[in-house]
Enzyme design. Structure first.
Site, PDB file in Angstrom:
ATOM      1  N   GLU A 177       0.833  -1.205   0.000  1.00 13.18           N
ATOM      2  CA  GLU A 177       0.000   0.000   0.000  1.00 13.18           C
ATOM      3  C   GLU A 177       0.869   1.258   0.000  1.00 13.18           C
ATOM      4  OE1 GLU A 177      -3.546   0.892   0.741  1.00 13.18           O
ATOM      5  OE2 GLU A 177      -3.975  -0.994  -0.255  1.00 13.18           O
ATOM      6  N   HIS A 234      -3.201  -7.320  11.500  1.00 13.65           N
ATOM      7  CA  HIS A 234      -3.828  -7.792  10.265  1.00 13.65           C
ATOM      8  C   HIS A 234      -3.062  -8.958   9.676  1.00 13.65           C
ATOM      9  CE1 HIS A 234      -5.198  -7.948   6.099  1.00 13.65           C
ATOM     10  NE2 HIS A 234      -6.246  -7.238   6.472  1.00 13.65           N
ATOM     11  N   GLU A 265      -4.449 -12.760   9.312  1.00 18.46           N
ATOM     12  CA  GLU A 265      -4.240 -13.304   7.979  1.00 18.46           C
ATOM     13  C   GLU A 265      -2.917 -14.054   7.805  1.00 18.46           C
ATOM     14  OE1 GLU A 265      -6.518 -13.224   5.802  1.00 18.46           O
ATOM     15  OE2 GLU A 265      -7.889 -11.659   6.482  1.00 18.46           O
ATOM     16  N   VAL A 293      -7.188   1.433  12.876  1.00 19.47           N
ATOM     17  CA  VAL A 293      -8.620   1.551  13.128  1.00 19.47           C
ATOM     18  C   VAL A 293      -9.140   0.250  13.723  1.00 19.47           C
ATOM     19  CG1 VAL A 293      -8.882   3.168  11.209  1.00 19.47           C
ATOM     20  CG2 VAL A 293      -9.357   0.734  10.844  1.00 19.47           C
ATOM     21  N   HIS A 297     -12.305  -6.427  11.270  1.00 14.53           N
ATOM     22  CA  HIS A 297     -11.465  -7.428  11.922  1.00 14.53           C
ATOM     23  C   HIS A 297     -11.570  -7.325  13.441  1.00 14.53           C
ATOM     24  CE1 HIS A 297      -9.725  -9.380   8.550  1.00 14.53           C
ATOM     25  NE2 HIS A 297      -9.029  -8.344   8.120  1.00 14.53           N
TER      26      HIS A 297
END
Length: 351
Positions: A177, A234, A265, A293, A297
Site C-alpha cells: 500500500e 492484520h 491473515e 482503526v 477485523h
C-alpha cells in the site's frame, strides 16, 4: 525544489532499503531490493503475481466484509470531518489512510490523527485521502458522505494551486500500500513545486519502541499478573509481516512476558497465540487490535461472538475474556508519532 518522477521513485526504493536495514532485514517489502527505476516499473506492473499483492487483497476482503456483514449501527457519519474542502492555500498536508466504514471509529482514529496534524501544523491545510475505493463507495451509498480517494485528493490540490504538498500515510508498515502510494505521487511530481511523503508508523527501531510504550501504557490497568494481553494485527504474506515478530521480541525483551502479538491473515496465527498463552498460568485474557482503526477485523474476527473469533477461541479454552475494541489511532502517543513523521518529511523539504 521540484522533484521529478524518477527521483521520487528512487527515493521510494531508497526508503524501502533503509527500512530493511532498520528492521533486521524484514521491515520492508520485496520491492526494497529493487535498485533501478526500470526494475521498479516492472515490479509495479507485475505486482498481482507477487506475494505482496496478498496484502491488498486481504485488506480489500475486510472492506468487503464491512459492506456485506454490516447490519448494526456504526455511528453518525455527519460527525466526521471528511476534509475534502477547497480553498486549500499553497501548503497542504494530505493524510492518507486505508479507511473504514465504521463511522465512530473513523472519527476517533483517522479523524483524531488528522486533528493532531492540524494542531501541530497550522500553516498547512490538512486534507484526507483514502486508498480503499470499496470503503469510499460504501460510505457514500449508505451515509451520503463523500470521501476523496488519493487521486481525487491530488487533483483537488492541483486545482487549488497547492505549491507545497506533504503526504503522511497512516499505514502501519512499509508494504505494498505504501509503495503504491509513492508511485501514485510520482505521477503528480511535476504538478507541485515541492512534494514529500512521510514514513509509515513502524519504520525505525525508535518507532517500535514508541509504539510498544504506547500500547503497554494503554493496557497497564489489565496487567495484574494473571492476565495475558493479546494484540491482533492484520498480517500479510509479504516480508513486512515480520514487524509482528519484531514487536513480540521487543515486548518480551523489555519484560512484558504476558504480552502477545498475533495476526488474522498470517503468522503468528490465533492458534500460535493461544498455544503461547496456554503455556502460562493465566486466568484472564485481554484482546485488542494492533491496527490503526478498529473495523471489521476488530469487531468480528477479534471480538465477535461467532465460532472462530479470537474471543470465542479463548473463552472455549476456559479464559475470562475482555475485548478492548480500540484502534491504535485513538492513542495520543500514536497520533504524535505520525506528527513526528510528518515533521521529518517537512524537514526534508528544506534540504
Amino acid at each position: 525544489m521540484k522533484l521529478k518522477k524518477a527521483a521520487l521513485l528512487f527515493a521510494a526504493v531508497s526508503l524501502a532499503a533503509a527500512a530493511v536495514a532498520g528492521c533486521s532485514g524484514g521491515q520492508a517489502e520485496t520491492e526494497a531490493a529493487v535498485t533501478e527505476a526500470s526494475a521498479e516499473t516492472t515490479a509495479a506492473e507485475t505486482k498481482e503475481t507477487t506475494p505482496e499483492a496478498e496484502e491488498t487483497s486481504a485488506e480489500e476482503t475486510e472492506a468487503e466484509a464491512e459492506e456485506d456483514e454490516e447490519n448494526y449501527d456504526t455511528g453518525d457519519a455527519a460527525l466526521d470531518n471528511t476534509r475534502n474542502q477547497d480553498e486549500i492555500g499553497e501548503k497542504e498536508l494530505m493524510v492518507v489512510s486505508f479507511g473504514t466504514s465504521y463511522n465512530d471509529n473513523r472519527r476517533l482514529t483517522i479523524g483524531a490523527i488528522e486533528d493532531a496534524m492540524e494542531k501541530a501544523f497550522p500553516e498547512y491545510s490538512v486534507r484526507r485521502g483514502f486508498t480503499s475505493q470499496i470503503i469510499i463507495d460504501h460510505v457514500k451509498s449508505r451515509d451520503k458522505v463523500s470521501i476523496d480517494n488519493v487521486g481525487e485528493a491530488l487533483d483537488r490540490a492541483v486545482e487549488n494551486g497547492v505549491k507545497t504538498l506533504v503526504v503522511q500515510p497512516t499505514h502501519l508498515m512499509n508494504g505494498l500500500e505504501y509503495t503504491d502510494l509513492v508511485n501514485e505521487l510520482a505521477e503528480y511530481a511535476d504538478a507541485f513545486e515541492q512534494i514529500e511523503v512521510g514514513e509509515p508508523l513502524l519504520t525505525s527501531d525508535e518507532d517500535f519502541a514508541a509504539v510498544m510504550k504506547a500500547i503497554t501504557e494503554a493496557t497497564a490497568e489489565y496487567d495484574d499478573g494473571e492476565t495475558a494481553i493479546c494484540f491482533m494485527g492484520h498480517g500479510t504474506e509479504a516480508e513486512s509481516n515480520q514487524i509482528y515478530a519484531k514487536m513480540q521480541q521487543m515486548l518480551t525483551a523489555a519484560g512484558y512476558t504476558n504480552y502477545y502479538v498475533g495476526t488474522v491473515e498470517a503468522e503468528p496465527s490465533l492458534e500460535d497465540v493461544l498455544e503461547a498463552v496456554q503455556a502460562g498460568e493465566y486466568k484472564k485474557v485481554v484482546l485488542e487490535p494492533l491496527m490503526i482503526v478498529a473495523g471489521d477485523h476488530a469487531n468480528n474476527d477479534m471480538a465477535g461472538d461467532e465460532e472462530g473469533s479470537w474471543k470465542t477461541a479463548f473463552e472455549d479454552a476456559g479464559y475470562e475474556v475482555t475485548c478492548v475494541v480500540r484502534g491504535l489511532g485513538e492513542l495520543e502517543p500514536i497520533q504524535q508519532l505520525f506528527v513526528e513523521h510528518a515533521q521529518a518529511a517537512m524537514d526534508r523539504l528544506a534540504q
